[in-house]
Design a protein around this motif. Sequence first.
Motif, PDB file in Angstrom:
ATOM      1  N   HIS A 147       0.832  -1.214   0.000  1.00 58.70           N
ATOM      2  CA  HIS A 147       0.000   0.000   0.000  1.00 58.70           C
ATOM      3  C   HIS A 147       0.864   1.261   0.000  1.00 58.70           C
ATOM      4  O   HIS A 147       0.553   2.226  -0.710  1.00 58.70           O
ATOM      5  CB  HIS A 147      -0.932   0.028   1.205  1.00 58.70           C
ATOM      6  CG  HIS A 147      -2.032  -0.984   1.160  1.00 58.70           C
ATOM      7  ND1 HIS A 147      -2.908  -1.120   0.098  1.00 58.70           N
ATOM      8  CD2 HIS A 147      -2.409  -1.910   2.063  1.00 58.70           C
ATOM      9  CE1 HIS A 147      -3.765  -2.081   0.354  1.00 58.70           C
ATOM     10  NE2 HIS A 147      -3.481  -2.582   1.540  1.00 58.70           N
ATOM     11  N   LEU A 148       1.930   1.247   0.784  1.00 62.69           N
ATOM     12  CA  LEU A 148       2.833   2.398   0.815  1.00 62.69           C
ATOM     13  C   LEU A 148       3.464   2.622  -0.557  1.00 62.69           C
ATOM     14  O   LEU A 148       3.560   3.758  -1.024  1.00 62.69           O
ATOM     15  CB  LEU A 148       3.920   2.202   1.877  1.00 62.69           C
ATOM     16  CG  LEU A 148       3.473   2.290   3.326  1.00 62.69           C
ATOM     17  CD1 LEU A 148       4.574   1.795   4.260  1.00 62.69           C
ATOM     18  CD2 LEU A 148       3.073   3.718   3.688  1.00 62.69           C
ATOM     19  N   CYS A 149       3.887   1.537  -1.195  1.00 66.16           N
ATOM     20  CA  CYS A 149       4.491   1.651  -2.526  1.00 66.16           C
ATOM     21  C   CYS A 149       3.509   2.258  -3.527  1.00 66.16           C
ATOM     22  O   CYS A 149       3.889   3.126  -4.321  1.00 66.16           O
ATOM     23  CB  CYS A 149       4.952   0.283  -3.021  1.00 66.16           C
ATOM     24  SG  CYS A 149       6.406  -0.335  -2.160  1.00 66.16           S
ATOM     25  N   SER A 150       2.279   1.825  -3.479  1.00 67.20           N
ATOM     26  CA  SER A 150       1.267   2.364  -4.395  1.00 67.20           C
ATOM     27  C   SER A 150       1.019   3.843  -4.135  1.00 67.20           C
ATOM     28  O   SER A 150       1.017   4.651  -5.057  1.00 67.20           O
ATOM     29  CB  SER A 150      -0.055   1.603  -4.245  1.00 67.20           C
ATOM     30  OG  SER A 150       0.091   0.285  -4.683  1.00 67.20           O
ATOM     31  N   SER A 151       0.841   4.203  -2.887  1.00 67.91           N
ATOM     32  CA  SER A 151       0.526   5.592  -2.544  1.00 67.91           C
ATOM     33  C   SER A 151       1.696   6.532  -2.785  1.00 67.91           C
ATOM     34  O   SER A 151       1.501   7.673  -3.212  1.00 67.91           O
ATOM     35  CB  SER A 151       0.092   5.692  -1.083  1.00 67.91           C
ATOM     36  OG  SER A 151      -1.127   5.014  -0.895  1.00 67.91           O
ATOM     37  N   LEU A 152       2.903   6.068  -2.519  1.00 66.41           N
ATOM     38  CA  LEU A 152       4.086   6.915  -2.651  1.00 66.41           C
ATOM     39  C   LEU A 152       4.768   6.754  -4.007  1.00 66.41           C
ATOM     40  O   LEU A 152       5.813   7.361  -4.245  1.00 66.41           O
ATOM     41  CB  LEU A 152       5.075   6.612  -1.521  1.00 66.41           C
ATOM     42  CG  LEU A 152       4.558   6.911  -0.112  1.00 66.41           C
ATOM     43  CD1 LEU A 152       5.543   6.413   0.935  1.00 66.41           C
ATOM     44  CD2 LEU A 152       4.286   8.398   0.069  1.00 66.41           C
ATOM     45  N   GLU A 153       4.175   5.923  -4.880  1.00 65.41           N
ATOM     46  CA  GLU A 153       4.736   5.644  -6.200  1.00 65.41           C
ATOM     47  C   GLU A 153       6.206   5.248  -6.064  1.00 65.41           C
ATOM     48  O   GLU A 153       7.098   5.858  -6.641  1.00 65.41           O
ATOM     49  CB  GLU A 153       4.560   6.849  -7.123  1.00 65.41           C
ATOM     50  CG  GLU A 153       3.111   7.222  -7.332  1.00 65.41           C
ATOM     51  CD  GLU A 153       2.925   8.506  -8.114  1.00 65.41           C
ATOM     52  OE1 GLU A 153       3.851   9.337  -8.176  1.00 65.41           O
ATOM     53  OE2 GLU A 153       1.825   8.666  -8.668  1.00 65.41           O
ATOM     54  N   SER A 154       6.415   4.226  -5.271  1.00 62.26           N
ATOM     55  CA  SER A 154       7.757   3.794  -4.905  1.00 62.26           C
ATOM     56  C   SER A 154       7.892   2.295  -5.110  1.00 62.26           C
ATOM     57  O   SER A 154       6.947   1.623  -5.508  1.00 62.26           O
ATOM     58  CB  SER A 154       7.998   4.155  -3.429  1.00 62.26           C
ATOM     59  OG  SER A 154       9.316   3.870  -3.047  1.00 62.26           O
TER      60      SER A 154
END
Length: 76
Positions: A56-63
Amino acid sequence: MDGSDLKELFGRNLKAQRVEKGYTQAGLAEEIGVSVEYISKLERGLASPSFEIISHLCSSLESSPSKFFHSTLSES
């Protein structure tokens, strides 16, 4: 590097990416469906995220997951 060092590295990189993308802790917490307190604990190295939370963090932070564990991000 032990587990606590890894959590601290993750937390510093999470905070750096969050700030870079213009999110507050509250905004990021709402975006991924967790509490502000949980984001704070992650950033301070007091909690360990699940794979689902990292996703989820990767998706939200485009990371990518590797950016949370890369040591040069935390040094800048």
